[in-house]
Design a protein around this motif. Structure first.
Motif, mmCIF file in Angstrom:
data_model
loop_
_atom_site.group_PDB
_atom_site.id
_atom_site.type_symbol
_atom_site.label_atom_id
_atom_site.label_comp_id
_atom_site.label_asym_id
_atom_site.label_seq_id
_atom_site.Cartn_x
_atom_site.Cartn_y
_atom_site.Cartn_z
ATOM 1 N N ASP A 12 0.825 -1.208 0.000
ATOM 2 C CA ASP A 12 0.000 0.000 0.000
ATOM 3 C C ASP A 12 0.865 1.267 0.000
ATOM 4 O OD1 ASP A 12 -2.300 -1.355 -0.104
ATOM 5 O OD2 ASP A 12 -2.929 -0.991 1.986
ATOM 6 N N CYS A 13 1.840 1.286 0.883
ATOM 7 C CA CYS A 13 2.704 2.464 1.004
ATOM 8 C C CYS A 13 3.506 2.658 -0.281
ATOM 9 C CB CYS A 13 3.643 2.328 2.196
ATOM 10 S SG CYS A 13 2.800 2.526 3.777
ATOM 11 N N LYS A 14 3.982 1.544 -0.832
ATOM 12 C CA LYS A 14 4.766 1.600 -2.054
ATOM 13 C C LYS A 14 3.937 2.177 -3.201
ATOM 14 C CE LYS A 14 7.714 -2.051 -2.077
ATOM 15 N NZ LYS A 14 7.961 -3.473 -2.351
ATOM 16 N N ASN A 15 2.733 1.645 -3.375
ATOM 17 C CA ASN A 15 1.872 2.087 -4.484
ATOM 18 C C ASN A 15 1.508 3.553 -4.367
ATOM 19 O OD1 ASN A 15 1.918 -0.473 -5.487
ATOM 20 N ND2 ASN A 15 -0.012 -1.095 -4.519
ATOM 21 N N ARG A 16 1.221 3.939 -3.148
ATOM 22 C CA ARG A 16 0.813 5.318 -2.931
ATOM 23 C C ARG A 16 1.939 6.293 -3.270
ATOM 24 N NH1 ARG A 16 -2.172 7.823 2.287
ATOM 25 N NH2 ARG A 16 -1.383 9.908 1.969
ATOM 26 N N PHE A 17 3.134 5.921 -2.894
ATOM 27 C CA PHE A 17 4.287 6.764 -3.176
ATOM 28 C C PHE A 17 4.524 6.860 -4.687
ATOM 29 C CE2 PHE A 17 8.925 7.907 -2.410
ATOM 30 C CZ PHE A 17 8.627 9.110 -1.793
ATOM 31 N N GLU A 18 4.357 5.739 -5.361
ATOM 32 C CA GLU A 18 4.519 5.737 -6.827
ATOM 33 C C GLU A 18 3.493 6.672 -7.478
ATOM 34 O OE1 GLU A 18 6.986 4.519 -8.606
ATOM 35 O OE2 GLU A 18 7.774 3.991 -6.619
ATOM 36 N N GLU A 19 2.267 6.612 -6.966
ATOM 37 C CA GLU A 19 1.217 7.444 -7.541
ATOM 38 C C GLU A 19 1.519 8.930 -7.316
ATOM 39 O OE1 GLU A 19 -2.600 5.940 -6.392
ATOM 40 O OE2 GLU A 19 -3.624 7.417 -7.652
ATOM 41 N N LEU A 20 2.001 9.235 -6.119
ATOM 42 C CA LEU A 20 2.346 10.624 -5.820
ATOM 43 C C LEU A 20 3.405 11.125 -6.806
ATOM 44 C CD1 LEU A 20 2.250 13.157 -3.981
ATOM 45 C CD2 LEU A 20 4.087 12.126 -2.646
ATOM 46 N N LYS A 21 4.400 10.291 -7.048
ATOM 47 C CA LYS A 21 5.476 10.698 -7.962
ATOM 48 C C LYS A 21 4.924 10.979 -9.353
ATOM 49 C CE LYS A 21 8.438 7.318 -6.527
ATOM 50 N NZ LYS A 21 9.656 6.511 -6.632
ATOM 51 N N LYS A 22 3.981 10.133 -9.763
ATOM 52 C CA LYS A 22 3.376 10.332 -11.091
ATOM 53 C C LYS A 22 2.668 11.687 -11.157
ATOM 54 C CE LYS A 22 2.077 5.800 -12.137
ATOM 55 N NZ LYS A 22 0.924 4.902 -12.089
ATOM 56 N N VAL A 23 1.887 11.987 -10.099
ATOM 57 C CA VAL A 23 1.165 13.264 -10.084
ATOM 58 C C VAL A 23 2.148 14.433 -10.122
ATOM 59 C CG1 VAL A 23 -0.439 14.739 -8.796
ATOM 60 C CG2 VAL A 23 -0.761 12.259 -8.782
ATOM 61 N N LEU A 24 3.190 14.354 -9.302
ATOM 62 C CA LEU A 24 4.146 15.466 -9.225
ATOM 63 C C LEU A 24 4.806 15.719 -10.585
ATOM 64 C CD1 LEU A 24 5.847 14.848 -5.755
ATOM 65 C CD2 LEU A 24 3.968 16.400 -6.323
ATOM 66 N N THR A 25 5.099 14.641 -11.291
ATOM 67 C CA THR A 25 5.676 14.793 -12.632
ATOM 68 C C THR A 25 4.687 15.507 -13.548
ATOM 69 O OG1 THR A 25 6.851 12.720 -12.296
ATOM 70 C CG2 THR A 25 6.728 13.532 -14.559
ATOM 71 N N GLU A 26 3.434 15.069 -13.492
ATOM 72 C CA GLU A 26 2.395 15.653 -14.357
ATOM 73 C C GLU A 26 2.207 17.146 -14.121
ATOM 74 O OE1 GLU A 26 0.382 14.578 -16.858
ATOM 75 O OE2 GLU A 26 1.619 12.767 -16.856
ATOM 76 N N VAL A 27 2.246 17.571 -12.826
ATOM 77 C CA VAL A 27 1.946 18.973 -12.535
ATOM 78 C C VAL A 27 3.199 19.844 -12.453
ATOM 79 C CG1 VAL A 27 -0.231 18.469 -11.379
ATOM 80 C CG2 VAL A 27 1.878 18.583 -10.033
ATOM 81 N N GLY A 28 4.339 19.248 -12.767
ATOM 82 C CA GLY A 28 5.558 20.052 -12.863
ATOM 83 C C GLY A 28 6.168 20.464 -11.537
ATOM 84 N N VAL A 29 5.993 19.636 -10.470
ATOM 85 C CA VAL A 29 6.728 19.886 -9.227
ATOM 86 C C VAL A 29 8.078 19.172 -9.368
ATOM 87 C CG1 VAL A 29 6.842 19.435 -6.755
ATOM 88 C CG2 VAL A 29 4.688 20.191 -7.764
ATOM 89 N N ASN A 30 9.118 19.959 -9.131
ATOM 90 C CA ASN A 30 10.480 19.529 -9.353
ATOM 91 C C ASN A 30 10.960 18.676 -8.159
ATOM 92 O OD1 ASN A 30 13.168 19.565 -10.051
ATOM 93 N ND2 ASN A 30 13.471 21.740 -9.540
ATOM 94 N N TYR A 31 10.810 17.332 -8.226
ATOM 95 C CA TYR A 31 11.125 16.503 -7.048
ATOM 96 C C TYR A 31 12.251 15.514 -7.323
ATOM 97 C CZ TYR A 31 9.008 12.363 -9.129
ATOM 98 O OH TYR A 31 8.748 11.292 -9.947
ATOM 99 N N LYS A 32 12.790 14.990 -6.209
ATOM 100 C CA LYS A 32 13.813 13.956 -6.278
ATOM 101 C C LYS A 32 13.600 13.054 -5.070
ATOM 102 C CE LYS A 32 18.250 15.243 -8.098
ATOM 103 N NZ LYS A 32 19.477 15.975 -7.759
#
Ligand code: ZN
Ligand code: ZN
Length: 415
Positions: free
Chosen positions: A228-248
Motif C-alpha cells: 500500500d505504502c509503495k503504491n501510494r508513493f509511486e502514484e504521488l510521484k506520477k502526479v508530481l511529474t504531471e503537474v511540474g513539481v520539481n522533485y527527487k
C-alpha cells in the motif's frame, strides 16, 4: 546604548517591503487554495512541545526557550508552528467542523541556536496544515502550494521526498536499522548512541563525519515498505511529474521532528556555490493529533522560514520589487494651511497616495526631499494656484511640467 539580543533582527523601514511582498504572496495563495488563517499564541505549556515535537529531538532537548512564569507554570515560546495549531484543533473541537480543514499561519518561532548565517533565535515561519485528509491528492496539493509559493519569488527549488511508511513498515525498518547499527554503534558519536536507544531513525540525520560514513551503508526505508505504502508513493510521484513539481527521491531524508509518518519532504537548492540550502520542509503526521489527546486525524503540512528565504534570494541576486511609491508630494508655497491639508485629503480620498510638506523647508528643499523619497509627482500649491485653481505639476521621473485645473486633478493622477 542597549543592543538587540543575539540572534534577533530588526526589519527596517527600508526593507519591510520585502515582508509586505511575502504577505501579499501568501494572501494570493490563500485565495487560490482556499486556505484559512489560524493564529495561536506565541507561548504554550512546555508539555505540548515535549509531546508534540518529541523528546528525542534537538529542538526539545537543547533549543527551547522555556521558563517558569509567576504562577510556576513551565512555559515555552513556540519553537515551531505545528504543535500549537494541532493543540487548537483539538481544544476547539475543529474536528467536528467540515473536514478537510486547510489552515495557514505566519508566525515567529523561537529557538536557542548558535547564531550563524540564516539561523536566528527568532525566525518567522509561513506554514500550512491540512487536517482530516489522508490522500495522494492532499500530499500532491500541499507540495504544489509550497512550490507555488517559491515560484512567486522566481525560484523553483527541488523538493526531496521520502516515504517513512505506515506504522507497520516503520516497525520493520526500525528493527532493520537496529540490527545494522548494533555492532558499530560504539564507533558513532554520543548523540547517535543516545538516538540508538530513543529513535534510531534520527541517526540517519547525523552530521558527524564518522556517522555519515556508516550511514551510507544503512538499510533504506524503500526496501521495507508494504505494498500500500509503495503504491501510494509511486502514484504521488506520477502526479508530481504531471503537474511540474520539481522533485527527487531521497531515502536518507528523515528530518528532525519525531511526528512524521509516511511522506516527508524538504525543499533544497542544488546550487553548490551557496552551500547547503534547506529552504523549508514538511510532511505527513498522522499520529500527532492522537498523540496530543485528540481523535485520530491525519494531517499534512509544511513550514517555510521567511528570513532564510529572503537571505537566499539576496544571495542569488534575485530582487523583490518594491511596489510602494508615493504618487504625489504636495509642496507648500503658501500660508494657507487649511487648503493644503484639504487638497491632500481629496487626493487620499480618491485612493491616490499623497504626502504634504510637514516642515518649514523652502520650496527648493521640498523638491529635493520629494526627489529623495522617490515621489512620482510634485504638485506646487501657492497663493496664485489657489486663486486661479490651476496647479503646476512636475513629473519627477521625466522632468516634464504640466498645468492642471483643480477639477481635473484626480483624473490626471489616475490616468
Ligand atoms: Zn506501510
Ligand atoms: Zn552521530
Amino acid at each position: 546604548m542597549i543592543n538587540i539580543p543575539k540572534g534577533t533582527k530588526d526589519v527596517l523601514p527600508s526593507e519591510s517591503y520585502k515582508w509586505n511582498e511575502v504577505e501579499r504572496v501568501v494572501q494570493v495563495l490563500r485565495n487560490k487554495y482556499n486556505l484559512h488563517e489560524i493564529k495561536t499564541p506565541m507561548f504554550e505549556h512546555t508539555e505540548l512541545f515535549v509531546r508534540g515535537v518529541g523528546n528525542s529531538t534537538d529542538i526539545v532537548n537543547k533549543e527551547m526557550y522555556t521558563f517558569l512564569d509567576k504562577g510556576n507554570r513551565s512555559i515555552t515560546l513556540k519553537p515551531e508552528g505545528t504543535a500549537g495549531v494541532a493543540r487548537s484543533f483539538i481544544e476547539n473541537g475543529l474536528f467536528n467542523e467540515t473536514l478537510p480543514l486547510k489552515v495557514y499561519y505566519i508566525t515567529p518561532c523561537f529557538r536557542y541556536e548558535r547564531p550563524q548565517a540564516g539561523r536566528l533565535r527568532q525566525h518567522t515561519q509561513f506554514g500550512s496544515e491540512w487536517f482530516g485528509v489522508d490522500s495522494v491528492e492532499a500530499d500532491a496539493e500541499i507540495l504544489m502550494l509550497a512550490s507555488d509559493f517559491y515560484k512567486s519569488f522566481g525560484i523553483n527549488p527541488t523538493v526531496l521526498i521520502n516515504n517513512l511508511g505506515c506504522s507497520e513498515c516503520r516497525k520493520k525498518y526500525i528493527q532493520a536499522l537496529k540490527n545494522f547499527f548494533e555492532p558499530q554503534i560504539k564507533d558513532m558519536c554520543p548523540d547517535c548512541q543516545k538516538r540508538f536507544e530513543t529513535n534510531p531513525l534520527r541517526i540517519l540525520d547525523c552530521k558527524v563525519e564518522e556517522c555519515k560514513a556508516i550511514n551510507k551503508n544503512a538499510p533504506v526505508i524503500t526496501d521495507y515498505l508494504c505494498d500500500d505504502c509503495k503504491n501510494r508513493f509511486e502514484e504521488l510521484k506520477k502526479v508530481l511529474t504531471e503537474v511540474g513539481v520539481n522533485y527527487k527521491c531521497d531515502s536518507m531524508l528523515v528530518r528532525g521532528l519525531d511526528y512524521y509518518t509516511n511522506l516527508i519532504f524538504e525543499f533544497v537548492d542544488e546550487d553548490k556555490k551557496l552551500g547547503q540550502n534547506a529552504l523549508g520542509g514538511g510532511g505527513r503526521y498522522n499520529n500527532l493529533v492522537e498523540e496530543l489527546g485528540g481523535k485520530p486525524t491525519p494531517v499534512v503540512g509544511f513550514g517555510i522560514g521567511i528570513e532564510r528565504l529572503l537571505l537566499y534570494l539576496e544571495n542569488k541576486g534575485i530582487e523583490i520589487k518594491n511596489n510602494q511609491q508615493l504618487e504625489v508630494y504636495v509642496a507648500n508655497a503658501t500660508n494657507n494651511l487649511i487648503e493644503i491639508i484639504k487638497l491632500t485629503k481629496v487626493l487620499r480620498d480618491n485612493n491616490i497616495s499623497a504626502e504634504m510638506n510637514l516642515t518649514q523647508r523652502t520650496l527648493k528643499a521640498q523638491f529635493k526631499y520629494a526627489d529623495k523619497i522617490k515621489a512620482k509627482y510634485v504638485m506646487v500649491v501657492g497663493d496664485d494656484e489657489l486663486n486661479s485653481n490651476k496647479f503646476t505639476i512636475k513629473n519627477l521621473e521625466d522632468g516634464s511640467q504640466t498645468q492642471v485645473d483643480k477639477q481635473d486633478l484626480i483624473k490626471y493622477f489616475k490616468g
